[in-house]
Design an enzyme around this catalytic site. Structure first.
Site, PDB file in Angstrom:
ATOM      1  CB  CYS A 228      -3.640   4.513  -2.971  1.00  0.00           C
ATOM      2  SG  CYS A 228      -2.793   5.975  -2.387  1.00  0.00           S
ATOM      3  CB  ALA A 229       0.321   2.270  -5.657  1.00  0.00           C
TER       4      ALA A 229
ATOM      5  CB  ALA B 226      -0.904  -0.002   1.231  1.00  0.00           C
ATOM      6  CB  CYS B 227       0.048   4.757  -0.871  1.00  0.00           C
ATOM      7  SG  CYS B 227      -0.020   4.856  -2.652  1.00  0.00           S
ATOM      8  N   PRO B 228       2.603   4.589   1.117  1.00  0.00           N
ATOM      9  CG  PRO B 228       4.249   5.966   2.128  1.00  0.00           C
ATOM     10  CD  PRO B 228       3.089   5.030   2.443  1.00  0.00           C
TER      11      PRO B 228
END
Length: 75
Positions: free
Chosen positions: A41-42, A12-14
């Site tokens: 999200c990425a 997951a981000c970041p």
């Protein structure tokens, strides 16, 4: 000119963005980095960042919920 794959599946981000930034520093002009991601999200953040940095970027959905961000090192 090399084609390098960066596996960021399940991250997951970041994390995918940080790994992408680190890997780009190791590559040479003309190389292509393919970032494999499965986090929405990425999928948004990695190409957006790369474009802001001036890199040509393509985003390709390779499977349901899995993408490849293709970044060309032009500098």
């Amino acid at each position: 000119m090399a084609e390098v794959r960066l596996d960021c599946m399940g991250e997951a981000c970041p994390v995918p963005l940080l790994k992408t930034q680190k890997k780009l520093k190791e590559l040479n002009k003309g190389d292509v980095l393919i970032v494999e991601i499965d986090h929405s999200c990425a999928m948004k953040n990695v190409p957006e960042w790369a474009r802001k940095e001036g890199y040509p970027v393509e985003l390709e959905e390779v499977d349901d919920g899995e993408w490849e961000v293709i970044i060309e090192l032009n500098k």
